[in-house]
Design an enzyme around this catalytic site. Structure first.
Site, PDB file in Angstrom:
ATOM      1  N   ASN A   1      71.237  -4.938   3.552  1.00 35.12           N
ATOM      2  CA  ASN A   1      71.484  -6.051   2.624  1.00 35.12           C
ATOM      3  C   ASN A   1      70.948  -5.751   1.224  1.00 35.12           C
ATOM      4  O   ASN A   1      70.862  -6.642   0.390  1.00 35.12           O
ATOM      5  CB  ASN A   1      70.866  -7.343   3.164  1.00 35.12           C
ATOM      6  CG  ASN A   1      69.340  -7.277   3.248  1.00 35.12           C
ATOM      7  OD1 ASN A   1      68.737  -6.260   2.903  1.00 35.12           O
ATOM      8  ND2 ASN A   1      68.714  -8.344   3.680  1.00 35.12           N
TER       9      ASN A   1
ATOM     10  N   ASP B   1      54.796  -2.175   2.469  1.00 28.96           N
ATOM     11  CA  ASP B   1      54.818  -3.468   3.146  1.00 28.96           C
ATOM     12  C   ASP B   1      54.147  -3.426   4.511  1.00 28.96           C
ATOM     13  O   ASP B   1      53.860  -2.347   5.038  1.00 28.96           O
ATOM     14  CB  ASP B   1      56.264  -3.973   3.292  1.00 28.96           C
ATOM     15  CG  ASP B   1      57.249  -2.854   3.656  1.00 28.96           C
ATOM     16  OD1 ASP B   1      56.808  -1.839   4.220  1.00 28.96           O
ATOM     17  OD2 ASP B   1      58.444  -3.009   3.375  1.00 28.96           O
TER      18      ASP B   1
ATOM     19  N   GLU C   1      63.736  -9.134  -0.086  1.00 27.77           N
ATOM     20  CA  GLU C   1      65.030  -9.584   0.413  1.00 27.77           C
ATOM     21  C   GLU C   1      65.841 -10.191  -0.728  1.00 27.77           C
ATOM     22  O   GLU C   1      65.289 -10.491  -1.801  1.00 27.77           O
ATOM     23  CB  GLU C   1      64.799 -10.634   1.513  1.00 27.77           C
ATOM     24  CG  GLU C   1      64.047 -10.107   2.736  1.00 27.77           C
ATOM     25  CD  GLU C   1      64.921  -9.298   3.690  1.00 27.77           C
ATOM     26  OE1 GLU C   1      65.811  -8.551   3.220  1.00 27.77           O
ATOM     27  OE2 GLU C   1      64.699  -9.396   4.908  1.00 27.77           O
TER      28      GLU C   1
ATOM     29  N   HIS D   1      67.892  -4.670   0.449  1.00 29.22           N
ATOM     30  CA  HIS D   1      66.451  -4.859   0.193  1.00 29.22           C
ATOM     31  C   HIS D   1      65.763  -3.515  -0.030  1.00 29.22           C
ATOM     32  O   HIS D   1      66.208  -2.478   0.476  1.00 29.22           O
ATOM     33  CB  HIS D   1      65.767  -5.684   1.297  1.00 29.22           C
ATOM     34  CG  HIS D   1      65.573  -5.004   2.608  1.00 29.22           C
ATOM     35  ND1 HIS D   1      65.773  -5.624   3.824  1.00 29.22           N
ATOM     36  CD2 HIS D   1      65.171  -3.744   2.933  1.00 29.22           C
ATOM     37  CE1 HIS D   1      65.503  -4.789   4.806  1.00 29.22           C
ATOM     38  NE2 HIS D   1      65.144  -3.635   4.289  1.00 29.22           N
TER      39      HIS D   1
HETATM   40  C1  F6R Z   1      60.009  -0.401   5.057  1.00 24.39           C
HETATM   41  C2  F6R Z   1      60.931  -0.493   3.936  1.00 24.39           C
HETATM   42  C3  F6R Z   1      62.342  -0.950   4.160  1.00 24.39           C
HETATM   43  C4  F6R Z   1      63.196   0.173   4.751  1.00 24.39           C
HETATM   44  C5  F6R Z   1      64.620  -0.310   4.970  1.00 24.39           C
HETATM   45  C6  F6R Z   1      65.497   0.737   5.620  1.00 24.39           C
HETATM   46  O1  F6R Z   1      58.749   0.046   4.596  1.00 24.39           O
HETATM   47  O2  F6R Z   1      60.555  -0.227   2.865  1.00 24.39           O
HETATM   48  O3  F6R Z   1      62.882  -1.340   2.923  1.00 24.39           O
HETATM   49  O4  F6R Z   1      63.198   1.280   3.920  1.00 24.39           O
HETATM   50  O5  F6R Z   1      64.620  -1.461   5.765  1.00 24.39           O
HETATM   51  O6  F6R Z   1      65.023   0.959   6.912  1.00 24.39           O
HETATM   52  P1  F6R Z   1      65.670   2.088   7.853  1.00 24.39           P
HETATM   53  O7  F6R Z   1      65.314   3.381   7.271  1.00 24.39           O
HETATM   54  O8  F6R Z   1      65.021   1.835   9.189  1.00 24.39           O
HETATM   55  O9  F6R Z   1      67.128   1.814   7.873  1.00 24.39           O
END
Ligand code: F6R
Length: 272
Positions: free
Chosen positions: A148, A79, A155, A150
């Protein structure tokens, strides 16, 4: 003992629980390096976020120590924030260069992220999906998980069949990511993310979660009902998913004893 690498059909979500975050990160780095060892031309799906920083540090250290080359590897990130140019300090392009690409022998022409500053983000998302397909699909998709549920920026309410597209970020996700920006107001509202369908089309997935803040989302992902309310549950439909956890992230799982029985200290079992 069979390896945990790509190309081994398992038809279950494999849950590996390690005592510490450090051990979980080391285990995850080993799985990624095994994939590259087995297939030097592997197409890796990569993630960003706080969880991945120690993982990339470990990957770099072991890549150097074990002499495993990334020279023929292709990567696609999950992303990118809409509105950020690649050199913006909060862009995932920038994150990836600093955290990994500038520190390994990868060919930058083989690294891919969606362009957050593309004049037509819808066309950019469609083109990104096509680029993944043209590369032969993703061999091993690395994933973190949001509080959440994702994965990528899929989302809650994301279609389980979704493909690369623009997604509006939830307030919860924006608040979690706001510390990287000057303020919550400066935190982007939209991202281009590969879809749940795109992730499910990868040959294997590796999810890494550490810390108690992820325990609830992890329990939903592994043991909850499949629902777009928790997008990560889509992974239950994937035939080859490995979830690597530290003990804190495993706290809310009901079947911890079973996972530890099958994979003591996160080891592979006789049948993978
Ligand atoms: C970003 C991504 C997100 C993160 C998720 C957890 O490329 O894929 O899904 O893996 O938001 O983020 P952290 O590791 O910062 O808690």
């Amino acid at each position: 003992m069979r390896t945990l690498g790509i190309g081994v059909e398992r038809n279950e979500v494999k849950v590996l629980i390690l005592d510490t975050a450090e051990a979980a990160i080391d285990r995850s780095a080993g799985i990624l390096l095994d994939a590259v060892r087995q297939k030097p031309t592997a197409v890796l799906g990569l993630a960003t976020g706080a969880t991945m920083l120690p993982l990339y540090d470990k990957l770099i250290a072991r890549h150097l120590a074990e002499g495993i080359s990334f020279a023929q590897v292709t990567t696609f990130n999950l992303d990118e924030y809409i509105g950020l140019a690649p050199d913006h300090v909060c862009a995932y392009h920038h994150y990836m260069r600093k955290a990994l690409f500038d520190r390994i022998d990868i060919d930058m022409r083989c690294t891919h992220l969606p362009r957050g500053d593309a004049p037509d983000p819808v066309a950019e998302a469609e083109a990104y999906e096509q680029r993944i397909a043209a590369a032969g699909g993703i061999d091993l998709q690395l994933l973190g998980i949001g509080r959440n549920g994702h994965i990528g920026f899929n989302e809650p309410t994301s279609s389980l069949a979704s493909r690369t597209r623009i997604k509006t970020l939830t307030d919860d996700t924006r608040r979690a990511n706001a510390p990287y920006f000057d303020s919550l107001d400066d935190t982007p509202r939209f991202a281009i993310t590969i879809g749940l369908g795109t992730i499910l089309a990868s040959k294997a997935c590796l999810m890494v979660a550490t810390g108690a803040a992820k325990a609830q989302a992890v329990a939903m992902m592994v043991e909850g009902s499949i629902s777009s309310a928790c997008p990560a549950t889509a992974l239950q439909m994937h035939p080859q998913v490995t979830v690597v956890l530290d003990r804190a992230a495993a706290t809310d799982l009901t079947l911890v004893n079973y996972y530890e029985h099958v994979h003591p200290k996160g080891a592979g079992s006789e049948y993978g």
